[in-house]
Design an enzyme around this catalytic site. Structure first.
Site, mmCIF file in Angstrom:
data_model
loop_
_atom_site.group_PDB
_atom_site.id
_atom_site.type_symbol
_atom_site.label_atom_id
_atom_site.label_comp_id
_atom_site.label_asym_id
_atom_site.label_seq_id
_atom_site.Cartn_x
_atom_site.Cartn_y
_atom_site.Cartn_z
ATOM 1 N N ASN A 47 0.824 -1.202 0.000
ATOM 2 C CA ASN A 47 0.000 0.000 0.000
ATOM 3 C C ASN A 47 0.863 1.258 0.000
ATOM 4 O OD1 ASN A 47 -1.895 2.005 0.413
ATOM 5 N ND2 ASN A 47 -3.098 0.812 1.856
ATOM 6 N N ASP A 48 1.497 1.532 1.139
ATOM 7 C CA ASP A 48 2.249 2.783 1.261
ATOM 8 C C ASP A 48 3.401 2.886 0.259
ATOM 9 O OD1 ASP A 48 0.578 3.489 3.364
ATOM 10 O OD2 ASP A 48 1.842 2.457 4.825
ATOM 11 N N VAL A 49 4.020 1.751 -0.078
ATOM 12 C CA VAL A 49 5.201 1.799 -0.957
ATOM 13 C C VAL A 49 4.839 2.030 -2.428
ATOM 14 C CG1 VAL A 49 6.602 0.370 0.571
ATOM 15 C CG2 VAL A 49 5.309 -0.708 -1.273
#
Lengths: 96, 458
Positions: free
Chosen positions: B384-386
């Site tokens: 998600n964040d990456v």
């Protein structure tokens, strides 16, 4: 003490040089492997069992137990991880 | 250190050298396993040397070591690869605890040790205590037993600072007086308290950094215990771990474009629910496994971006099967791994290796980002964040500046996700709302297996 501090300073430079530019694939095994090394306090704990006194004995056994868990668990789990990395065929002639 | 080298002294030097060689060998893929064995042999040698010391209690040692080896060995053999980070955190905590206890022994009343030894012993107590309790909290966060969001309360940093100063003062008193036994439990509790305070305010997304840093602490604690005991092998091994842990911490911070102080003190991700970067709404476009199959079947070039979600769903074996089908179909497949994907440095590499994915298929973000336009389908599995494009575009996003895998520039992105919840950092992701993004909701393992099933039926 001076010599011991010298050992500490030189080792820290060595540690930094050794770990420079490690491929990120190896970060986990490297970390859990060095985590096992930090259980080196097992040496201090063994020597401490020779110290007289109730509190010293209790603390020595506690230190020994904790350090052994760290050392044995750390090496075994690292070995398991590296087994998976090398589990299939390595790159042909990948040895340096 | 007197003149002349005793036999045990020579063995101790050999052990130090073996630790160095072992660590060096662990830095290369081909020799890593040998390196671990050399390092374990160094440890064994150091233990043998310690057993040669006069007056050690063999009965106590053999029983304790047997119990410890059984506990550690059993846990290490039984742990699932997905739970590896928690276990490493626990092991690290026990190393810290050991240094704490050894430091306390040197500070006990009537020990009659030199002042310098008492000073370094108190440092071992403080740093060992922080490594111990910090690792336990990290274990709790990694295993989801403690809220993974940063736990922040008013005046937290002030309280932390006061606690650190108090610990130093108490340490000073217990160094100066060798009869004040009651100071030792106070010192221990303060050190443990500081460790708890420091780690509860760090969000789950930053755990790879914290775990490396705590690893470094436990090494430094061992080195200080070594100074107190005048043991060169403790100093060398402890310092090596301390220094290498710092290097690894630094590498993790670079991968997130954050400073170490930002990671430790910012309470990152705690305030996101109330706004910043979370405004994107709009329609997400769901996709089913059949259509995903059609997309992949027609693709010539596919990248797979794994994240912790893949680990949770135990989907790595299904992913491997899908990749095999794709390759058979003539598609070019690469796995792109972000350095901080997962819960510890290199976590994804371990999982993919477990599933038997070839080392050559793994790529780093910099390998694929420049040519992202040539990728037909980017399959994001539980990451998600990456892959959050806001890290590149939105200055208001808490992730801004973090290097990402720019999957949004691929022709089509398929995101596998259980629900529309935010990532571990608690930040919204505008990738999900983009025109070229399709959401494949559901359990990642089931979804991937269904897509792979379509290939098999073909």
């Amino acid at each position: 003490m001076t010599m011991l501090i010298l050992v500490l300073v030189l080792s820290s430079f060595l540690g930094i040089e050794l770990i420079r530019r490690i491929p990120s694939q190896l970060h986990t095994p490297l970390m859990s492997g060095s985590n096992a090394i930090s259980g080196i306090t097992i040496v201090g704990a063994i020597v401490a069992t020779s110290i007289e006194g109730q509190w010293a004995s209790v603390l020595a056994v506690l230190a020994l137990l904790a350090a052994t868990i760290n050392v044995v668990g750390g090496y075994v789990v690292t070995n398991r991880m590296l087994d998976m990395f090398g589990g299939k065929k390595q790159r042909q002639g990948g040895k340096p | 250190m007197s003149d002349g080298v005793t036999p045990t002294g020579a063995l101790e030097i050999a052990s130090c050298v073996m630790f160095l060689v072992g660590l060096k060998l662990m830095g290369k893929q081909a020799t890593a396993k040998l390196g671990n064995v050399v390092s374990a042999a160094a440890m064994l040698l150091a233990v043998v040397v310690a057993l040669l010391a006069t007056g050690v209690d063999f009965a106590v040692i053999s029983v304790t070591v047997l119990i410890g080896a059984l506990i550690g060995g059993f846990a290490a053999v039984r742990v699932k690869m997905t739970a590896m980070p928690e276990l490493v955190a626990l092991f690290n905590g026990s190393g810290g605890l050991a240094s704490l206890a050894v430091g306390l022994i040197e500070l006990l009343p009537d020990r009659e040790v030199a002042l310098t030894s008492r000073i370094t012993a108190s440092a071992a107590v403080i740093i060992g205590g922080i490594a111990f309790s910090g690792s336990i909290i990290a274990f709790g966060k990694l295993s989801g037993k403690i809220n993974t969001k940063p736990i922040v309360f008013p005046f937290q940093l002030t309280i932390s600072a006061i606690s650190v100063i108090a610990a130093l003062v108490i340490a000073g008193f217990s160094v100066a007086s060798d009869s004040a036994f009651w100071l030792l439990p106070v010192l221990t509790v303060l050190a443990i308290w500081v460790g708890v305070l420091s780690v509860i305010r760090i969000g789950g997304g930053d755990m790879p950094v914290v775990v490396s840093l705590l690893n470094s602490y436990s090494g430094v604690a061992a080195a200080f215990a070594g100074l107190a005991l005048h043991s060169p092998v403790l100093i060398v091994a402890g310092t090596l771990v301390g220094a290498s842990g710092l290097m690894l911490t630094n590498a993790m911070c670079k991968a997130m474009n954050r400073s170490i102080s930002n990671v430790l003190f910012a309470g990152f991700g705690s305030a996101v629910d109330s706004g910043t970067g979370a405004q994107q709404t709009g329609e997400v476009k769901p996709i089913n496994p059949q259509d995903t199959y059609a997309l992949l079947e027609a693709a010539r070039s596919v990248i797979i971006v794994p994240g912790y979600g893949m680990a949770v769903a135990q989907a790595q074996h299904a992913v491997k099967e899908l990749a095999a089908h794709l390759i058979e179909n003539g598609t070019n497949v690469n796995f792109v791994i972000h350095p901080v994907a997962g819960r510890m440095p290199g976590h994804m590499n371990v999982l993919l290796a477990e599933a038997g994915i070839e080392y050559e298929q793994l790529a780093e973000p910099d390998d694929v980002n420049p040519t992202m336009e040539t990728i037909d389908v980017a399959l994001v599995i539980g990451a998600n964040d990456v892959v959050n494009p806001d890290a590149r575009d939105e200055q208001s996003s808490p992730l801004y500046g973090m290097p990402i895998i720019e999957v949004d520039r691929a022709s089509t992105v398929v995101v596998l996700k259980r629900s529309m919840s935010t990532g571990f950092a608690g930040v919204q992701n505008s990738l999900f709302f983009r025109n070229n993004t399709r959401m494949l909701f559901g359990d990642a393992q089931k979804s991937i297996a269904e897509v792979a099933g379509e290939f098999a039926a073909d």
